[in-house]
Design a protein around this motif. Structure first.
Motif, PDB file in Angstrom:
ATOM      1  N   VAL A 144       0.919  -1.380  -0.113  1.00 56.07           N
ATOM      2  CA  VAL A 144      -0.060  -0.172  -0.014  1.00 56.07           C
ATOM      3  C   VAL A 144       0.978   1.231   0.178  1.00 56.07           C
ATOM      4  O   VAL A 144       1.949   1.321   0.833  1.00 56.07           O
ATOM      5  N   SER A 145       0.565   2.045  -0.738  1.00 54.85           N
ATOM      6  CA  SER A 145       1.257   3.322  -0.749  1.00 54.85           C
ATOM      7  C   SER A 145       0.244   4.567  -0.902  1.00 54.85           C
ATOM      8  O   SER A 145      -0.613   4.688  -1.549  1.00 54.85           O
ATOM      9  N   LEU A 146       0.592   5.508  -0.509  1.00 60.48           N
ATOM     10  CA  LEU A 146      -0.092   7.065  -0.474  1.00 60.48           C
ATOM     11  C   LEU A 146       0.993   8.121  -0.814  1.00 60.48           C
ATOM     12  O   LEU A 146       2.030   7.984  -0.653  1.00 60.48           O
ATOM     13  N   GLN A 147       0.346   8.896  -1.579  1.00 58.42           N
ATOM     14  CA  GLN A 147       1.203  10.088  -1.993  1.00 58.42           C
ATOM     15  C   GLN A 147       0.374  11.384  -1.614  1.00 58.42           C
ATOM     16  O   GLN A 147      -0.671  11.569  -2.412  1.00 58.42           O
ATOM     17  N   HIS A 148       1.101  12.404  -1.065  1.00 56.19           N
ATOM     18  CA  HIS A 148       0.630  13.903  -1.135  1.00 56.19           C
ATOM     19  C   HIS A 148       1.637  14.676  -1.820  1.00 56.19           C
ATOM     20  O   HIS A 148       2.726  14.839  -1.268  1.00 56.19           O
ATOM     21  N   THR A 149       1.367  15.227  -2.906  1.00 60.29           N
ATOM     22  CA  THR A 149       2.549  16.072  -3.503  1.00 60.29           C
ATOM     23  C   THR A 149       1.817  17.500  -3.583  1.00 60.29           C
ATOM     24  O   THR A 149       0.849  17.821  -4.026  1.00 60.29           O
ATOM     25  N   PHE A 150       2.846  18.399  -3.030  1.00 60.95           N
ATOM     26  CA  PHE A 150       2.203  19.903  -2.838  1.00 60.95           C
ATOM     27  C   PHE A 150       3.175  20.572  -3.731  1.00 60.95           C
ATOM     28  O   PHE A 150       4.660  20.303  -3.692  1.00 60.95           O
ATOM     29  N   THR A 151       2.859  21.585  -4.433  1.00 63.44           N
ATOM     30  CA  THR A 151       3.774  22.379  -5.388  1.00 63.44           C
ATOM     31  C   THR A 151       3.317  23.831  -5.231  1.00 63.44           C
ATOM     32  O   THR A 151       2.166  24.143  -5.015  1.00 63.44           O
ATOM     33  N   SER A 172      -1.879  20.655  -5.219  1.00 63.02           N
ATOM     34  CA  SER A 172      -1.741  19.558  -4.550  1.00 63.02           C
ATOM     35  C   SER A 172      -2.514  18.186  -5.102  1.00 63.02           C
ATOM     36  O   SER A 172      -3.310  18.446  -5.965  1.00 63.02           O
ATOM     37  N   GLN A 173      -1.845  17.100  -4.996  1.00 57.52           N
ATOM     38  CA  GLN A 173      -2.326  15.755  -5.338  1.00 57.52           C
ATOM     39  C   GLN A 173      -2.362  14.789  -4.195  1.00 57.52           C
ATOM     40  O   GLN A 173      -1.337  14.691  -3.685  1.00 57.52           O
ATOM     41  N   TRP A 174      -3.496  14.037  -4.168  1.00 55.51           N
ATOM     42  CA  TRP A 174      -3.506  12.936  -3.416  1.00 55.51           C
ATOM     43  C   TRP A 174      -3.583  11.645  -4.161  1.00 55.51           C
ATOM     44  O   TRP A 174      -4.418  11.762  -5.135  1.00 55.51           O
ATOM     45  N   ALA A 175      -2.755  10.789  -3.923  1.00 51.32           N
ATOM     46  CA  ALA A 175      -2.868   9.273  -4.776  1.00 51.32           C
ATOM     47  C   ALA A 175      -2.808   8.043  -3.649  1.00 51.32           C
ATOM     48  O   ALA A 175      -2.249   8.207  -2.681  1.00 51.32           O
ATOM     49  N   GLY A 176      -3.457   6.920  -3.923  1.00 48.46           N
ATOM     50  CA  GLY A 176      -3.403   5.847  -3.240  1.00 48.46           C
ATOM     51  C   GLY A 176      -3.398   4.764  -4.154  1.00 48.46           C
ATOM     52  O   GLY A 176      -4.038   4.558  -5.082  1.00 48.46           O
ATOM     53  N   GLN A 177      -2.458   3.955  -3.733  1.00 49.77           N
ATOM     54  CA  GLN A 177      -2.622   2.506  -4.577  1.00 49.77           C
ATOM     55  C   GLN A 177      -2.331   1.228  -3.625  1.00 49.77           C
ATOM     56  O   GLN A 177      -1.745   1.206  -2.520  1.00 49.77           O
ATOM     57  N   SER A 178      -2.994   0.288  -3.924  1.00 49.52           N
ATOM     58  CA  SER A 178      -2.903  -0.889  -3.397  1.00 49.52           C
ATOM     59  C   SER A 178      -2.938  -2.420  -4.346  1.00 49.52           C
ATOM     60  O   SER A 178      -3.416  -2.365  -5.262  1.00 49.52           O
ATOM     61  N   LEU A 179      -1.806  -2.914  -4.054  1.00 45.36           N
ATOM     62  CA  LEU A 179      -1.394  -4.115  -4.702  1.00 45.36           C
ATOM     63  C   LEU A 179      -1.375  -5.495  -3.890  1.00 45.36           C
ATOM     64  O   LEU A 179      -0.421  -5.634  -3.130  1.00 45.36           O
ATOM     65  N   LEU A 180      -2.414  -6.523  -4.082  1.00 40.68           N
ATOM     66  CA  LEU A 180      -2.635  -7.455  -3.421  1.00 40.68           C
ATOM     67  C   LEU A 180      -2.451  -8.627  -4.241  1.00 40.68           C
ATOM     68  O   LEU A 180      -2.788  -8.938  -5.378  1.00 40.68           O
ATOM     69  N   ARG A 181      -1.427  -9.790  -3.770  1.00 41.90           N
ATOM     70  CA  ARG A 181      -0.829 -10.789  -4.627  1.00 41.90           C
ATOM     71  C   ARG A 181      -1.349 -12.069  -3.762  1.00 41.90           C
ATOM     72  O   ARG A 181      -0.751 -12.134  -2.572  1.00 41.90           O
ATOM     73  N   LEU A 182      -1.699 -13.002  -4.319  1.00 39.87           N
ATOM     74  CA  LEU A 182      -2.154 -14.321  -3.536  1.00 39.87           C
ATOM     75  C   LEU A 182      -1.652 -15.287  -4.387  1.00 39.87           C
ATOM     76  O   LEU A 182      -1.672 -15.526  -5.680  1.00 39.87           O
ATOM     77  N   GLN A 183      -0.843 -16.343  -3.707  1.00 44.72           N
ATOM     78  CA  GLN A 183      -0.408 -17.391  -4.539  1.00 44.72           C
ATOM     79  C   GLN A 183      -0.603 -18.735  -3.826  1.00 44.72           C
ATOM     80  O   GLN A 183      -0.200 -18.977  -2.509  1.00 44.72           O
ATOM     81  N   GLY A 184      -1.011 -19.875  -4.481  1.00 44.38           N
ATOM     82  CA  GLY A 184      -1.251 -21.228  -3.643  1.00 44.38           C
ATOM     83  C   GLY A 184      -0.832 -22.420  -4.541  1.00 44.38           C
ATOM     84  O   GLY A 184      -1.024 -22.355  -5.803  1.00 44.38           O
ATOM     85  N   ASN A 185      -0.183 -23.425  -3.891  1.00 44.69           N
ATOM     86  CA  ASN A 185       0.222 -24.563  -4.641  1.00 44.69           C
ATOM     87  C   ASN A 185      -0.658 -25.518  -4.362  1.00 44.69           C
ATOM     88  O   ASN A 185      -0.773 -26.054  -3.498  1.00 44.69           O
ATOM     89  N   ALA A 214      -3.224 -15.088  -7.920  1.00 39.19           N
ATOM     90  CA  ALA A 214      -4.192 -13.960  -8.228  1.00 39.19           C
ATOM     91  C   ALA A 214      -3.666 -12.440  -7.732  1.00 39.19           C
ATOM     92  O   ALA A 214      -2.715 -12.492  -6.845  1.00 39.19           O
ATOM     93  N   SER A 215      -4.172 -11.706  -8.747  1.00 38.84           N
ATOM     94  CA  SER A 215      -3.485 -10.204  -8.090  1.00 38.84           C
ATOM     95  C   SER A 215      -4.890  -9.302  -8.316  1.00 38.84           C
ATOM     96  O   SER A 215      -5.817  -9.412  -9.080  1.00 38.84           O
ATOM     97  N   TYR A 216      -4.876  -8.264  -7.325  1.00 36.66           N
ATOM     98  CA  TYR A 216      -5.700  -7.101  -7.622  1.00 36.66           C
ATOM     99  C   TYR A 216      -5.096  -5.706  -7.090  1.00 36.66           C
ATOM    100  O   TYR A 216      -4.314  -5.698  -6.298  1.00 36.66           O
ATOM    101  N   LEU A 217      -4.986  -5.083  -8.115  1.00 37.70           N
ATOM    102  CA  LEU A 217      -4.525  -3.529  -8.078  1.00 37.70           C
ATOM    103  C   LEU A 217      -5.623  -2.649  -8.146  1.00 37.70           C
ATOM    104  O   LEU A 217      -6.333  -2.564  -8.951  1.00 37.70           O
ATOM    105  N   TYR A 218      -5.385  -1.654  -7.051  1.00 41.86           N
ATOM    106  CA  TYR A 218      -6.319  -0.376  -7.154  1.00 41.86           C
ATOM    107  C   TYR A 218      -5.762   0.750  -6.808  1.00 41.86           C
ATOM    108  O   TYR A 218      -4.746   0.966  -6.153  1.00 41.86           O
ATOM    109  N   ASN A 219      -6.018   1.900  -7.839  1.00 41.20           N
ATOM    110  CA  ASN A 219      -5.576   3.130  -7.997  1.00 41.20           C
ATOM    111  C   ASN A 219      -6.541   3.993  -7.376  1.00 41.20           C
ATOM    112  O   ASN A 219      -7.598   3.981  -8.388  1.00 41.20           O
ATOM    113  N   ARG A 220      -6.257   5.062  -7.015  1.00 44.14           N
ATOM    114  CA  ARG A 220      -7.133   6.362  -6.701  1.00 44.14           C
ATOM    115  C   ARG A 220      -6.318   7.592  -6.591  1.00 44.14           C
ATOM    116  O   ARG A 220      -5.546   7.508  -5.699  1.00 44.14           O
TER     117      ARG A 220
END
Length: 790
Positions: free
Chosen positions: A258-265, A278-291, A300-306
């Motif tokens: 998970v990462s967040l970004q607040h950019t101020f100029t 200014s800009q707010w951004a957030g990302q989440s990358l979830l990875r699952l693996q099963g043998n 499986a993977s799930y990526l969400y950007n906002r």
């Protein structure tokens, strides 16, 4: 999973001899070497029974050294597991050196590993796109978009863990995820295989980190920054968090980043109170693996950007009223099934990718363009939605012997794309320097459009090792696109020649390929968008001299042809000693049947812009590189590229300040004829400090000028920004606090304090014509990382 191109070294543990006939020297001084094939397999023949030691090396993995092996008479089989590089502290782990050459690799390939992404001090290390510019084949333009080997941003195939991640509408790379979740980034500019669906001009592959049997936690930059210039503000803040571990030890794992970004100029040229973006951004990358079984893996993977930004576009020449607020949402879900069937690896995958972009102006007042800048409110409110459904599959067969060794592979892909857009556009006024009206633009017609497309393709490929020092890779793929209504065949061939007796000291690679470039749905969508109505006025600003005249975009009556690229490349790699690798890469790429809108009545308002297959982009480059590793203590890289990115039709007409000029040739806006890169790091003996640096020099990017009517003045992209040069230094100290390891780094950005502008006044009637502004000033940043348990 198989690990191809791994170097395997075998030596006798007793100092005896190997082979049916004893060699003159004991095996203790004779090391036998092999490389694993595409399925991770290797073999040695004519060995005598006895005790041996095995060492395995591959960049991006820890070295597996001195593994004992006892061979008995007859056939022997053994398996080894390599671990990806991790930042470990409770014991010393040795990773493979960077100076290694893969004699069987045919592609023109450059790789950025996780430790290089983490340690090279590029500006804004929270964004992966910024780290990619340390690769010689990638540049980033003044708008922030990346370009691989001189190509347009949508002409590269972007892959995340094997799935396409480029924007479904434009093809550009706008998906984001934490840099700490990136295991490697790899760019291929030439001699790539047939297994890529529509690589166009190149391929950028991103691999993310998956979990293992150990619980891991990391965080970076979790303390907010404060900006105290012109008052107190929440400054740039880029916290990142990563968790991973087992769901069921030995069977299932997860990784979450998970990462967040607040950019101020702060734009000092604007008045207080109207000088912030200014800009707010957030990302989440979830990875699952099963043998499911040792030979059946499900992941499986799930990526969400906002993202949410205010006052975007604020600069020295454009005030707050002209800026945009923006919202971006992106979701990506992928499922991959990998199964060993006897000795054949079968892979199947499916993914869904969707995103929404909204851009909103500050009001509905007319948008006013003056020679020195702009005022009023931006003319366009936009909502854009894109979606991709993709399926893919591949089969990798075990090596076959027939006049040498053959590695066979085949696969398919299917994509379903959808694009929709809705816009509201207002009045746009172009004023002269004395304030009189020169041009008035309005928009008419339906501003809602919808497009869809279906793509399908398949390939077969054979990597033929004819002799120990001669390798030929040949393949062909066929692709079909519903919008162009026909299929295209794309052959490719690459040859490796190892000229010296010792295979891993030098390599000559030659290749040619014909590849297709995917259609840009947003470009085709202009034909279904509104018409632009323009009126031009005399010097008084009252009397019309032309118009009102309506201009529109249209598709050709006879249909379109699939754009394609013919790419020829040649490369030489030379290994000097054990840890130095020199390289030369020559690349020539010719675009054919590129899509471009051309005015049917050039120079006249009210013309029709028809989409045509007449664009011919050309790219030529020569890249010289050197890399040296000082054991595990330091590493240096340097590369120089001489290149030319040119098009026979360099203009890109679009709604807004629409230009009616005839298409003409010129350099592309990201053309950088000269570019020098060097970076490195070293563990110093002083207080355990870790020193790193990054330096980039390149030619300034080209741009064009306009007249009082916002029409092209002179040749396309005839001027250039000043040359760019920037030196960044980083100094990191690792320390222990409350039983945990931490790392604090102070970086100096743009130590040379060069202006490196990003914007320019390009109106020839402006009193400050060719005034440059923007760019990264000298700055100091601090990064604090939680590394792990003591």
């Amino acid at each position: 999973m198989p690990v191809p191109a791994t170097e395997v070294l075998l030596e006798s543990a007793t100092g005896g001899t190997a082979g049916a006939k004893p060699p003159a020297a004991p095996l203790a001084s004779l090391v036998l070497t092999a490389l694993t094939d595409h399925l991770g397999r290797f073999s040695f023949t004519n060995l005598r029974p006895g005790d041996y030691r095995v060492t395995l090396r591959k960049p991006g993995f820890f070295v597996l050294a001195g593994q004992p092996l006892t061979l008995r008479a007859g056939q022997n089989e053994v398996s080894y597991t390599l671990n990806h590089e991790q930042e470990l502290h409770e014991k010393v782990e040795v990773s493979a050196g960077a100076g290694r050459m893969d004699p069987e690799e045919t592609a023109q390939r450059a790789t950025l590993l996780a430790r290089e992404i983490r340690d090279v001090p590029v500006p804004n290390t929270h964004t992966l796109l910024n780290s990619l510019v340390v690769l010689p084949d990638i540049v980033r333009d003044n708008a922030g978009a990346i370009h691989v080997a001189g190509a347009r941003t949508g002409e590269t195939q972007y892959l995340l863990d094997g799935f396409e991640i480029g924007d479904p509408a434009t093809g550009g790379l706008n998906a984001r995820f934490s840099v700490d979740a990136t295991r490697s980034a790899e760019v291929q500019a030439g001699r790539f295989g047939s297994g890529y669906a529509h690589p166009g001009a190149g391929i950028l592959t991103l691999d993310s980190i998956s979990g293992d049997d150990r619980w891991r936690f990391g965080t970076t930059n979790f303390i907010p920054g404060i900006h105290v210039e012109r008052g107190w503000h929440l400054g740039n803040w880029y916290p990142r968090f990563q968790f991973s571990g087992p769901l069921a030890r030995g069977r299932a794992w997860f990784s979450e980043a998970v990462s967040l970004q607040h950019t101020f100029t702060l734009v000092k040229q604007q008045p207080p109170g109207a000088d912030e973006t200014s800009q707010w951004a957030g990302q989440s990358l979830l990875r699952l693996q099963g043998n499911l079984t040792p030979r059946h893996i499900l992941s499986a993977s799930y990526l969400y950007n906002r993202e949410s930004g205010t006052h975007l576009g604020l600069d020295a020449f454009d005030p707050v009223s002209t800026t945009l607020d923006a919202e971006l949402r992106r979701s990506f879900v992928a499922l991959k099934d990998q199964l060993w069937l006897h000795s054949t690896l079968i892979t199947l995958g499916f993914a869904v990718d969707s995103g929404v972009l909204e851009r909103m102006p500050q009001g509905s007042a007319p948008y006013v363009l003056t020679p020195a800048g702009s005022s009023g409110n931006y003319f366009e409110r936009l909502r854009r939605r894109g979606r991709r459904l993709q399926g893919m599959g591949s089969v990798a067969a075990p090596s076959r012997r027939w006049h040498g060794t053959h590695e066979l592979a085949a696969g398919f892909n299917v994509n379903a794309l959808a694009f929709s857009q809705a816009a509201m556009r207002g009045e746009m006024d172009v004023l002269r320097g004395d304030g009189t009206l020169a041009r008035l633009s309005t928009f008419s017609g339906n501003a809602a459009l919808r497009l869809s497309n279906t793509q399908a393709g398949g390939y077969v490929q054979d990597t033929w090792k004819i002799a120990q020092r001669l390798i030929v890779q040949a393949g062909v793929r066929a692709d079909w696109d519903r919008l162009v209504q026909h299929a295209m065949a794309g052959p490719h061939v690459a040859v490796n020649i190892l000229p010296f007796q010792k295979e891993d000291t030098a390599k000559l690679s030659l290749g040619w390929s014909l590849t297709n470039a995917p259609l840009d749905l947003s470009l085709l969508g202009r034909a279904g968008d509104q018409a632009q109505v323009d009126t031009f006025y005399d010097a008084s600003g009252v009397v019309p001299v032309a118009g009102p005249a309506a201009s529109r975009f249209a598709l050709p009556a006879g249909g379109l042809t699939q754009p394609r690229f013919a790419t020829t490349s040649a490369g030489w790699q030379q290994k000097i000693g054990k840890d130095t690798l020199l390289g030369v890469e020559l690349l020539a790429r010719n675009g054919r049947d590129g899509l471009v809108y051309a005015a049917q009545q050039p120079g006249q308002p009210g013309t029709v812009f028809v989409l045509q297959n007449t664009r011919r982009d050309r790219y030529r480059s020569a890249t010289f590189s050197a890399r040296h590793a000082f054991a595990q203590q330091a590493e240096l890289f340097a590369g120089y590229t001489r290149s030319r990115a040119h098009s026979n039709e360099a203009l890109d007409p679009a709604l807004g300040p629409l230009q009616f000029a005839a298409q003409q040739s010129g350099p592309l806006p990201w053309d950088a004829p000269n570019r020098l890169l060097t970076w490195g790091w070293a563990q110093t003996p002083f207080w355990g400090l870790f020193l790193s640096y990054f330096f980039e020099y390149r030619s300034g990017y080209p741009f064009g000028s306009v007249d009082q009517y916002q029409q092209l003045a002179g040749a396309a992209n005839a001027q250039r920004f000043p040359d760019y040069a920037s030196l960044n230094l980083g100094l990191e100290k690792r320390f222990q606090f409350r039983g945990y390891y931490w790392a604090a780094r102070i970086s100096a950005v743009n130590v040379l304090a060069r202006e490196n502008p990003e914007t320019v006044v390009n109106n020839i009637t402006a009193p400050n014509y060719l005034a440059f502004a923007g760019g990264q000033s000298r700055a100091f940043t601090m990064r604090l990382r939680f590394v792990g348990r003591k």
